[in-house]
Design a protein around this motif. Structure first.
Motif, mmCIF file in Angstrom:
data_model
loop_
_atom_site.group_PDB
_atom_site.id
_atom_site.type_symbol
_atom_site.label_atom_id
_atom_site.label_comp_id
_atom_site.label_asym_id
_atom_site.label_seq_id
_atom_site.Cartn_x
_atom_site.Cartn_y
_atom_site.Cartn_z
ATOM 1 N N GLY A 1 15.161 9.437 -20.130
ATOM 2 C CA GLY A 1 14.316 10.216 -19.233
ATOM 3 C C GLY A 1 13.182 9.421 -18.621
ATOM 4 N N GLY A 2 13.141 8.105 -18.874
ATOM 5 C CA GLY A 2 12.078 7.264 -18.336
ATOM 6 C C GLY A 2 10.737 7.492 -18.996
ATOM 7 N N ARG A 3 10.708 8.283 -20.036
ATOM 8 C CA ARG A 3 9.444 8.687 -20.656
ATOM 9 C C ARG A 3 8.929 7.730 -21.725
ATOM 10 N N VAL A 4 9.744 6.763 -22.124
ATOM 11 C CA VAL A 4 9.322 5.900 -23.228
ATOM 12 C C VAL A 4 9.189 4.432 -22.804
ATOM 13 N N ALA A 5 9.248 4.164 -21.514
ATOM 14 C CA ALA A 5 9.168 2.780 -21.043
ATOM 15 C C ALA A 5 7.806 2.179 -21.373
ATOM 16 N N LEU A 6 7.833 0.964 -21.888
ATOM 17 C CA LEU A 6 6.600 0.214 -22.108
ATOM 18 C C LEU A 6 6.133 -0.366 -20.779
ATOM 19 N N SER A 7 4.941 -0.914 -20.751
ATOM 20 C CA SER A 7 4.389 -1.445 -19.495
ATOM 21 C C SER A 7 5.223 -2.594 -18.923
ATOM 22 N N ASP A 8 5.975 -3.293 -19.767
ATOM 23 C CA ASP A 8 6.813 -4.395 -19.280
ATOM 24 C C ASP A 8 8.232 -3.929 -18.914
ATOM 25 N N GLY A 9 8.476 -2.617 -18.974
ATOM 26 C CA GLY A 9 9.771 -2.074 -18.582
ATOM 27 C C GLY A 9 10.795 -2.004 -19.696
ATOM 28 N N ARG A 10 10.434 -2.489 -20.869
ATOM 29 C CA ARG A 10 11.368 -2.462 -21.995
ATOM 30 C C ARG A 10 11.178 -1.198 -22.816
ATOM 31 N N LEU A 11 12.100 -0.986 -23.747
ATOM 32 C CA LEU A 11 12.005 0.140 -24.671
ATOM 33 C C LEU A 11 11.232 -0.259 -25.924
ATOM 34 N N PRO A 12 10.548 0.695 -26.556
ATOM 35 C CA PRO A 12 9.955 0.430 -27.872
ATOM 36 C C PRO A 12 11.066 0.120 -28.888
ATOM 37 N N SER A 13 10.694 -0.511 -29.969
ATOM 38 C CA SER A 13 11.662 -0.981 -30.974
ATOM 39 C C SER A 13 12.610 0.097 -31.470
ATOM 40 N N ARG A 14 12.111 1.275 -31.798
ATOM 41 C CA ARG A 14 13.006 2.302 -32.350
ATOM 42 C C ARG A 14 14.002 2.793 -31.310
ATOM 43 N N TYR A 15 13.627 2.805 -30.045
ATOM 44 C CA TYR A 15 14.563 3.191 -28.982
ATOM 45 C C TYR A 15 15.565 2.069 -28.715
ATOM 46 N N CYS B 1 38.923 14.464 -28.669
ATOM 47 C CA CYS B 1 38.786 14.462 -27.206
ATOM 48 C C CYS B 1 37.967 15.647 -26.734
ATOM 49 N N TRP B 2 38.214 16.810 -27.314
ATOM 50 C CA TRP B 2 37.456 18.005 -26.930
ATOM 51 C C TRP B 2 35.988 17.898 -27.357
ATOM 52 N N VAL B 3 35.744 17.329 -28.519
ATOM 53 C CA VAL B 3 34.361 17.118 -28.974
ATOM 54 C C VAL B 3 33.664 16.128 -28.043
ATOM 55 N N PHE B 4 34.355 15.052 -27.671
ATOM 56 C CA PHE B 4 33.772 14.070 -26.750
ATOM 57 C C PHE B 4 33.508 14.694 -25.386
ATOM 58 N N ALA B 5 34.413 15.547 -24.922
ATOM 59 C CA ALA B 5 34.221 16.217 -23.630
ATOM 60 C C ALA B 5 32.943 17.050 -23.661
ATOM 61 N N LEU B 6 32.735 17.781 -24.742
ATOM 62 C CA LEU B 6 31.519 18.582 -24.882
ATOM 63 C C LEU B 6 30.282 17.683 -24.947
ATOM 64 N N LEU B 7 30.367 16.627 -25.727
ATOM 65 C CA LEU B 7 29.258 15.675 -25.853
ATOM 66 C C LEU B 7 28.872 15.102 -24.488
ATOM 67 N N PHE B 8 29.867 14.667 -23.715
ATOM 68 C CA PHE B 8 29.580 14.069 -22.410
ATOM 69 C C PHE B 8 29.102 15.114 -21.405
ATOM 70 N N VAL C 1 24.097 16.898 -18.384
ATOM 71 C CA VAL C 1 22.953 17.764 -18.080
ATOM 72 C C VAL C 1 21.648 17.006 -18.317
ATOM 73 N N GLY C 2 21.571 16.292 -19.428
ATOM 74 C CA GLY C 2 20.380 15.494 -19.710
ATOM 75 C C GLY C 2 20.158 14.397 -18.688
ATOM 76 N N ASN C 3 21.219 13.722 -18.316
ATOM 77 C CA ASN C 3 21.093 12.658 -17.319
ATOM 78 C C ASN C 3 20.635 13.212 -15.973
ATOM 79 N N LEU C 4 21.162 14.348 -15.579
ATOM 80 C CA LEU C 4 20.773 14.939 -14.296
ATOM 81 C C LEU C 4 19.312 15.370 -14.276
ATOM 82 N N ALA C 5 18.742 15.561 -15.458
ATOM 83 C CA ALA C 5 17.322 15.910 -15.551
ATOM 84 C C ALA C 5 16.421 14.682 -15.592
ATOM 85 N N GLY C 6 17.004 13.493 -15.626
ATOM 86 C CA GLY C 6 16.214 12.263 -15.693
ATOM 87 C C GLY C 6 15.401 12.021 -14.439
#
Length: 134
Positions: A39-53, A91-98, A103-108
């Motif tokens: 979601g772009g919400r955890v970017a550090l000032s240098d554009g990288r992710l924090p360690s846990r991410y 396959c059905w579980v993966f379809a649901l997951l994706f 939906v999450g990606n479209l909210a980014g």
């Protein structure tokens, strides 16, 4: 569905999964793409992710590669268990997951996350449904 079509669907899905895994591996290695992830919400000032991410991105890459392997099995590209009911269910579980991930990606906030990864996960959801129907 013919065996050739099923193989093609599995290979297409695996290609998309490898693309997504490469992106996640880049994030885990410290690539400055954090604005286009989580979601772009955890970017550090240098554009990288924090360690846990970064660690989460590494785990995500491994999971995506494992899903790709299972889809190749389902498509009959590798192994001989393509008709396994467990793979069909997966396959059905993966379809649901994706689908949920889409939906999450479209909210980014970032266009790459919204339109690039949103389209990628939507395609993966459809491919997994088709493989589930197999």
């Amino acid at each position: 569905m013919t065996h050739t079509v099923t193989e093609g669907l599995a290979v297409a899905a695996c290609g998309l999964l490898l693309l997504a895994a490469a992106f996640q591996l880049g994030l885990s290695a410290g690539a400055p793409w954090a604005a286009a992830a989580y979601g772009g919400r955890v970017a550090l000032s240098d554009g990288r992710l924090p360690s846990r991410y970064r660690a989460a991105s590494l785990v995500t890459a491994v999971v995506l590669i494992a899903i790709g392997w299972l889809l190749l099995l389902r498509g009959g590209v590798v192994g001989s268990t393509s008709q396994s009911s467990a793979l069909t269910l997966a396959c059905w579980v993966f379809a649901l997951l994706f689908a949920v991930n889409t939906v999450g990606n479209l909210a980014g906030r970032h266009p790459l996350e919204r339109w690039g990864m949103g389209a990628l996960t939507a395609c993966l959801a459809v491919l997994c449904v088709l493989l589930g129907l197999g």
